[in-house]
Design a protein around this motif. Structure first.
Motif: not given
Length: 358
Positions: A135-146, A304-315
């Protein structure tokens, strides 16, 4: 005279950053902290540049492996610290990644804490401290249990956590680039890894008169940014008061999907769109076999994992801060032809072969 300490010279980004700092700030002196085995190359690159000092050291050691005299001199003189040095290999062993990426950052932070006239610490992280988040990852986020895909991501995450812990005492800007590719104006790069593995695969298929196939999930994005944008953004943010205390995503706000990226590269290199698709699980399993990796240009299984990772970086914060400097990342199709052209010209040159290191 203001003095900048730069780690990661004479690496791909570090070399360009030093040049940009010297060109854009005529009153700035640069000290490049260089590991011993690279000191000779660094001095050759530095040539007769009077405002650039090559200082052998080791970020993985306390006090950066420097003599007391050099440490005290830096603590007294340094006004800006640019920490780029890291191990970027996706298959890096945990112990090595920990020593360089985490301990190295802690050792640089010790200098920042002692530097009496420090105006800014610019820490180069990565957008992939987000790990396996979707999903969407925001600039102010870091520790999210990932969780993380590899030791590179996990150790860069640990290092950024450490940087965050010092921000109340050290004026800091954290920059998180996406996957960095060659210069958008010339296509020039230092080694053919990252998305260049896709080009290597396309090349092998085209040379063997085989159909180029599609890799990755169609809804996954693959975020790349050219090195010239990244370097310009680092310099702009370092001397912009508004960027102090900020974390900025240096990414394409409108990235291509993996399908669009592979199609673009295939059309530019092979003159045709991909035909057919390799399921991600099959691609990863196949890359466990050395003959398959060799056939596909040395593509590592971890990529290969980076070709299949549905993530968007909010900027949005990066856009707000960098746009007044005239900086926006170019869209990939705008410079793909130059990227492919440089690759085509140098693809058989062993000096561009992927290698570990930072």
């Amino acid at each position: 005279m203001p003095t900048a300490l730069v780690t990661g010279f004479p690496g791909f980004i570090g070399r360009r950053l030093v040049r940009a700092l010297l060109d854009d700030h005529a009153d700035l002196r640069v000290v490049a902290l260089v590991e011993g085995r690279m000191a000779g190359i660094a001095r050759t690159v530095a040539a007769d540049e009077q405002r650039l000092e090559i200082l052998p050291g080791d970020i993985s050691k306390r006090r950066l492996g420097l003599s007391d005299a050099d440490w005290d001199r830096l603590a007294a003189e340094v006004t800006h610290v640019f920490h780029l040095a890291a191990i970027y290999d996706l298959a890096v062993p945990d112990e090595l990644a920990q020593r360089v990426n985490v301990d190295g950052t802690g050792n640089v932070l010790e200098l920042c804490l002692e530097a009496r006239d420090l105006q800014r610490h610019v820490y180069i992280s990565t957008a992939y401290v987000a790990g396996k988040r979707h999903g969407v990852v925001y600039e102010h986020e870091l520790v999210m249990g990932q969780d993380f895909k590899n030791h590179y991501e996990s150790t860069k995450f640990q290092a950024e956590v450490w940087v965050h812990e010092t921000r109340e005492r050290v004026p800091t800007t954290i920059l998180r680039p996406a996957i960095v590719v060659g210069d958008s104006r010339t296509g020039e790069t230092e080694k053919f890894d990252g998305p260049y593995y896709l080009l290597r695969t396309i090349s092998r298929m085209a040379r063997a008169n085989r159909a180029v196939v599609q890799f990755g999930h169609s809804d996954a994005t693959f975020n790349v940014v050219p090195v010239d944008f990244v370097v310009a953004a680092i310099v702009a943010a370092a001397f912009d008061d508004a960027a102090a205390g900020e974390t900025l995503h240096l990414v394409d706000p409108h990235p291509l999907t993996t399908k669009e990226l592979v199609t673009t590269l295939s059309e530019r290199y092979a003159g045709r769109a991909p035909a057919g698709r390799v399921p991600p699980a099959l691609a990863e399993a196949s890359l466990r076999l050395r003959p398959v990796r060799d056939m596909l240009g040395g593509t590592p299984r971890e990529s290969i994992a980076y070709l299949n990772h549905a993530v968007t970086f909010d900027a949005r914060r990066a856009v707000d801060l960098l746009t007044p400097h005239g900086l926006t990342p170019p869209r990939f199709p705008e410079y793909a032809e130059r990227m492919v052209g440089f690759f085509r010209e140098h693809e058989d040159d062993p000096s561009f072969a992927p290698r570990s290191g930072g």
